[in-house]
Design a protein around this motif. Structure first.
Motif, PDB file in Angstrom:
ATOM      1  N   SER A 179       3.458  -3.069  -4.816  1.00  0.00           N
ATOM      2  CA  SER A 179       3.626  -1.646  -4.556  1.00  0.00           C
ATOM      3  C   SER A 179       2.389  -0.836  -4.926  1.00  0.00           C
ATOM      4  O   SER A 179       2.437   0.398  -4.923  1.00  0.00           O
ATOM      5  CB  SER A 179       4.843  -1.115  -5.325  1.00  0.00           C
ATOM      6  N   ILE A 180       1.259  -1.508  -5.230  1.00  0.00           N
ATOM      7  CA  ILE A 180       0.047  -0.826  -5.647  1.00  0.00           C
ATOM      8  C   ILE A 180      -1.134  -1.757  -5.421  1.00  0.00           C
ATOM      9  O   ILE A 180      -0.992  -2.981  -5.431  1.00  0.00           O
ATOM     10  CB  ILE A 180       0.146  -0.421  -7.136  1.00  0.00           C
ATOM     11  N   ASP A 181      -2.320  -1.184  -5.206  1.00  0.00           N
ATOM     12  CA  ASP A 181      -3.535  -1.987  -5.078  1.00  0.00           C
ATOM     13  C   ASP A 181      -4.138  -2.202  -6.461  1.00  0.00           C
ATOM     14  O   ASP A 181      -4.228  -1.261  -7.256  1.00  0.00           O
ATOM     15  CB  ASP A 181      -4.553  -1.286  -4.177  1.00  0.00           C
ATOM     16  N   ASN A 212      -3.673  -2.472   4.270  1.00  0.00           N
ATOM     17  CA  ASN A 212      -3.145  -1.980   3.000  1.00  0.00           C
ATOM     18  C   ASN A 212      -3.929  -0.741   2.569  1.00  0.00           C
ATOM     19  O   ASN A 212      -5.169  -0.751   2.578  1.00  0.00           O
ATOM     20  CB  ASN A 212      -3.259  -3.048   1.909  1.00  0.00           C
ATOM     21  N   TYR A 213      -3.221   0.303   2.190  1.00  0.00           N
ATOM     22  CA  TYR A 213      -3.837   1.549   1.754  1.00  0.00           C
ATOM     23  C   TYR A 213      -3.301   1.922   0.379  1.00  0.00           C
ATOM     24  O   TYR A 213      -2.125   1.722   0.075  1.00  0.00           O
ATOM     25  CB  TYR A 213      -3.519   2.699   2.720  1.00  0.00           C
ATOM     26  N   ASN A 214      -4.167   2.491  -0.453  1.00  0.00           N
ATOM     27  CA  ASN A 214      -3.731   3.003  -1.749  1.00  0.00           C
ATOM     28  C   ASN A 214      -4.546   4.243  -2.103  1.00  0.00           C
ATOM     29  O   ASN A 214      -5.781   4.224  -2.041  1.00  0.00           O
ATOM     30  CB  ASN A 214      -3.913   1.948  -2.845  1.00  0.00           C
ATOM     31  N   TYR A 266       1.028   4.252  -1.701  1.00  0.00           N
ATOM     32  CA  TYR A 266       0.687   2.912  -1.209  1.00  0.00           C
ATOM     33  C   TYR A 266       1.383   2.702   0.128  1.00  0.00           C
ATOM     34  O   TYR A 266       2.510   3.162   0.345  1.00  0.00           O
ATOM     35  CB  TYR A 266       1.150   1.852  -2.207  1.00  0.00           C
ATOM     36  N   SER A 303       1.503  -0.383   3.524  1.00  0.00           N
ATOM     37  CA  SER A 303       1.020  -1.611   4.151  1.00  0.00           C
ATOM     38  C   SER A 303       1.791  -1.842   5.442  1.00  0.00           C
ATOM     39  O   SER A 303       2.987  -1.552   5.520  1.00  0.00           O
ATOM     40  CB  SER A 303       1.197  -2.817   3.215  1.00  0.00           C
TER      41      SER A 303
END
Length: 705
Positions: A120-122, A227-229, A251, A253
C-alpha cells in the motif's frame, strides 16, 4: 456479547537495523520507537516485541526489489515468505493476521481481508518500519499476530530545500523485462516554525519471468504495472510546546498486462502466462487508489505534567482483482474500504526522580470503517458493512532503577457493525453447476469486551536483558467472508463472534563485548475462536471457527568482529493446532496458509573501502510436510500441500562517488534458481502452482542535495 478479559502487556526484545551499515544490527544507543505505546520511547524502556527496519536497510533492500512484501520477508524473522504477487495471502505474522498502518493510519481491511494491505506504499518514502510481534490491541481491530507500521520520511534539514533524487532500471536476461523507476524527495524549513516534506515516486515494471525465461502467471501479477506514490507533509510549530501537522499520502497501482493464462498441473507443470488475454472489457487489476489524510496536534504541556497528542485521519482504499469465471456470468471483484478516525492520547508524568519515574497514558480511539466487496458490474459479494468502534484506554508505565520496566493497561472495545441486506452470489461448484443465490436479511452486530496488557523487562546488564509478557488482541476478522457464503436467510444465525487472542511471551536479549548481539524469544498464542480458510467437501473455501493454539521460537545473532565486516542471521519456527470439535482435543493442525515453514535469514556485509559496500543475503525456507493427501483422490486439500525447501541469494552493493552521488546495484535470485513460492505448494491447486521470479537486476543512481 459482553466479556471481561484480563491480560498483560506485549513484551519482548527489540531488533533494530543499523543506520551506519546496510545490515542487521542491534544498536547500543538511544533508539526511539513510536508504535509500541503510541509515543516516543527509548528501546531500553519498552517491554514490547519490536523489529525495527531502518531507513538504510529499506533503501538497500529497495535496490534488490521494490516490492515491500519482499523487503519484509528478508528483514522480519517471524513473517511468512512472500508470494511474489500483488496479494499477500499467506504472509502471516506468527501464524496470524497482521494489522498494517501508515503513520498510524490503518491500511488493513479486516472486515473483508483483501490481502493487499502490505503493498500500500512505495518503499522510497519509508523512513523506518516498526513491527510489533504478537497480539496487540494498541491500534484496534485486526492485530491478531501483530502490527506493521510504515513510518514515512519527514523533514530533518534546517535548509530551505534539500532532497534525494533517485532513478533506476530493472531487468532480467530475457526480452521485454526492462522496468524503470524514479523518485524525488524534498524537505526543508521555510521559516523557523514552518517545515515541509514532499515526495513522488513512479515505477513501471516490465514482464516478469522465471529462471527459464517463461512468463509468470498473470494472476495477481505485478508485471507491466504502473505504481505511483505521493506524499506531502506540512508542519507548523505554534509555540515551543505546540505543533500541528497535516499530511497526505497516496498510492495507486494498475496493470495493463495482456497475457493469457495457461493452467499447469499441481506439482508437475507450472501455470504460466502465454499468448494474449481474454478479449474482454475489464478493469485493470491493482489498487487504483489508497488516499490517506491526517491532521495531528501535539501539546507537550497542556496541563499539570501532561502532554496531548490528537490525530484525525481519513483513508479511502479500493483494490481490484482479475477477471474470474467462477461467478455466474463471470466478473471482477473489488474491495472498497473507507475509514474515518480520531485518536486522543494524554500522557501524564506521575513522578520523575533520579532512579525512577512513573506515567499514565490514557485517552480514546474512535474508528468508523465502511467496507464492502462487490463485482465491477455492481453485484454485491459481501453486504455493506459499517463498523463503529469507540475504545477508551489507559496504560501505566513504571521505570525503576533504570533497569526494571513495568507496564500494564486496560482497553474497552465497543464495536457496532451495521450489515445491509444482500443477495449471495451464484458461484461455480466442482460439478460445474452454480450455487443458488439467496436473500439474506442484514441487521446489527454488537461486540464489547475489556482487554488488558501487562509486562516486565529487566535490563540486568548489557549482556543479558530478560522479558516476559501476556498480551491480547480483539478483532472482527473476515466477517465479510463469513457473510458472503451464508446459507441462512439472516445474519443472526451465523457464527460471527470476534477473535480474542491471548499472547504469552518469554525471551532474552543482549550484547556481548560490543561485537556480538543476540536475541531469543518463545511465544504461545491462544484463541477460543480462530478464523482459518479450509476446503469443504465440494472444494469450496469456507472459514473454520475453532479454538486454536499457535506457538513458536525465533532468534538472531549478529557479529561485528571488525568495523569493515558484519554478518549474522535469524531463525524462526512455529506450529499451530486446533480443536475442531471444541472438546479440548487439539489433535488437528492449523493448515499451512497460516503456519509457515521454518525460515533462516543470513547475511554478510563488507566495506572494503570507505565508499564501497557489498553484501549478500540468503533466505532458506525449510520444507513443510504436515498433512496427508486424500486417500481416494490423492489430492491435498487447500492449505495442506507439502512444501519443499528452497534457498535464494540476493546481492546488493553501493558506491559513494562523493557526498552527493551514489551508485547502487542489486541482483535478486543471483544464482537464477528455479523454484516455486510456498503458496504454490500449500494451496494445492493447479492454477496456483506457479514459479518464482528468476534472476533480476536493479541499477540505481542517487543524488543528495
Amino acid at each position: 456479547m459482553k466479556k471481561i478479559i484480563l491480560s498483560v502487556a506485549t513484551l519482548a526484545t527489540i531488533t533494530t537495523f543499523a543506520q551506519k551499515t546496510d545490515s542487521l544490527q542491534v544498536k547500543d544507543v538511544d533508539e526511539v520507537v513510536l508504535t509500541a505505546s503510541r509515543k516516543r520511547e527509548n528501546i531500553k524502556e519498552i517491554p514490547s516485541s519490536v523489529t525495527i527496519v531502518g531507513e538504510k536497510q529499506v533503501q538497500a533492500q529497495l535496490t534488490v526489489n521494490s516490492d515491500i512484501t519482499s523487503i519484509l520477508q528478508y528483514t522480519v524473522p517471524s513473517l511468512a515468505t512472500s508470494s511474489g504477487q500483488t496479494s499477500n495471502t499467506g504472509q502471516t505474522l506468527r501464524g496470524r493476521q497482521v494489522l498494517v498502518l501508515i503513520d498510524g493510519i490503518p491500511q488493513s481491511t479486516p472486515l473483508r481481508n483483501g490481502a493487499r494491505d502490505l503493498r500500500s506504499i512505495d518503499p522510497s518514502v519509508i523512513e523506518r518500519i516498526e513491527v510489533i510481534k504478537g497480539a496487540s490491541s494498541i491500534y484496534g481491530n485486526g492485530a491478531d499476530g501483530g502490527i506493521i507500521n510504515y513510518i514515512t520520511r519527514k523533514s530533518k534539514s534546517d535548509k530551505k530545500i534539500s532532497g534525494i533524487s533517485q532513478v533506476g532500471i530493472t531487468g532480467q536476461p530475457y526480452g521485454g523485462t526492462l522496468g524503470v523507476r524514479a523518485s524525488q524527495f524534498l524537505s526543508g524549513k521555510i521559516t523557523n516554525k514552518f517545515d515541509y516534506a514532499a515526495s513522488f515516486a513512479y515505477e513501471r515494471t516490465g514482464y516478469m519471468k522465471d529462471a527459464d525465461g517463461v512468463n509468470l502467471s498473470p494472476t495477481y501479477s505485478p508485471a507491466k504495472m504502473d505504481n505511483y506514490n505521493g506524499m506531502l507533509k506540512l508542519g507548523y510549530d505554534i509555540t515551543d510546546n505546540q505543533r500541528i501537522e497535516v499530511s497526505y499520502i497516496g498510492y495507486a497501482s494498475k496493470s495493463d498486462l495482456d497475457l493469457g493464462l495457461k493452467t499447469g498441473k499441481y506439482g508437475i507443470t507450472p501455470t504460466i502466462g502465454e499468448g494474449r488475454g481474454l478479449n474482454l472489457e475489464t478493469t485493470p487489476q491493482g489498487t487504483p487508489r489508497n488516499h490517506n489524510v491526517k491532521i495531528s496536534y501535539d501539546n507537550k504541556n497542556i496541563f499539570w505534567n501532561t502532554s496531548l497528542n490528537l490525530n484525525l485521519y481519513l483513508q479511502d482504499f479500493r483494490t481490484v482483482y482479475g477477471y474470474s469465471d467462477t461467478f455466474l456470468n463471470g466478473g471482477q471483484s473489488n474491495v472498497i474500504s473507507k475509514k474515518k478516525g480520531a485518536r486522543v492520547n494524554f500522557d501524564t508524568q506521575l513522578w520523575n526522580s533520579q532512579n525512577s519515574q512513573g506515567e499514565v497514558i490514557y485517552g480514546v480511539d474512535i474508528l468508523n470503517d465502511q467496507t464492502v466487496q462487490k463485482l465491477e458490474d455492481g453485484r454485491y459479494w459481501t453486504p455493506d458493512m459499517d463498523m463503529t468502534n469507540i475504545a477508551p484506554f489507559m496504560l501505566v508505565k513504571v521505570d525503576l532503577f533504570k533497569k526494571l520496566t513495568l507496564k500494564g493497561g486496560l482497553r474497552y472495545e465497543n464495536m457496532n457493525v451495521k450489515v445491509g441486506d444482500f443477495n449471495t452470489l451464484s458461484t461455480l461448484k466442482t460439478d460445474g453447476t452454480f450455487t443458488k443465490s439467496i436473500f439474506v436479511t442484514g441487521g446489527e452486530l454488537k461486540y464489547n469486551a475489556f482487554v488488558g496488557n501487562i509486562g516486565v523487562r529487566y535490563n540486568i546488564e548489557n549482556y543479558i536483558n530478560v522479558f516476559g509478557s501476556f498480551s491480547q488482541a480483539y478483532s472482527i476478522n473476515e466477517l465479510g467472508r463469513i457473510l458472503r457464503t451464508s446459507t441462512s436467510d439472516t445474519i443472526n444465525n451465523l457464527e460471527t463472534k470476534p477473535i480474542i487472542v491471548n499472547n504469552y511471551e518469554l525471551g532474552a536479549t543482549g550484547q556481548i563485548a560490543k561485537w556480538l548481539n543476540y536475541e531469543v524469544t518463545s511465544y504461545v498464542s491462544t484463541s477460543k475462536l480462530g478464523a482459518t480458510f479450509i476446503q469443504s467437501p465440494d472444494r469450496a473455501l469456507t472459514i473454520q471457527r475453532a479454538p486454536e493454539i499457535v506457538y513458536g521460537v525465533e532468534g538472531f545473532l549478529h557479529f561485528t568482529p571488525v568495523k569493515w565486516i558484519n554478518f549474522g542471521g535469524s531463525y524462526s519456527w512455529m506450529e499451530g493446532i486446533t480443536s475442531v470439535k471444541d472438546d479440548g482435543d487439539y489433535s488437528t493442525k492449523i493448515n499451512n496458509s497460516r503456519i509457515s515453514a521454518p525460515k533462516v535469514l543470513a547475511y554478510v556485509q563488507v566495506k572494503p573501502t570507505q565508499n564501497l559496500s557489498v553484501g549478500l543475503d540468503m533466505l532458506h525456507a525449510f520444507g513443510q510436510d504436515r498433512f496427508d493427501p486424500n486417500t481416494k483422490t490423492g489430492l491435498y486439500a487447500y492449505g495442506e500441500g507439502e512444501v519443499p525447501e528452497y534457498t535464494v541469494f540476493n546481492f546488493k552493493s553501493s558506491y559513494d562517488i562523493n557526498k552527493s552521488w551514489r551508485l547502487s546495484l542489486g541482483i535478486e535470485n543471483v544464482f537464477n534458481k528455479l523454484y516455486q513460492p510456498a503458496i504454490a505448494w500449500w494451496a494445492a491447486r493447479d492454477s496456483d502452482f506457479t514459479n518464482s521470479l528468476g534472476m533480476r537486476g536493479t541499477f540505481m543512481i542517487e543524488y543528495k542535495f
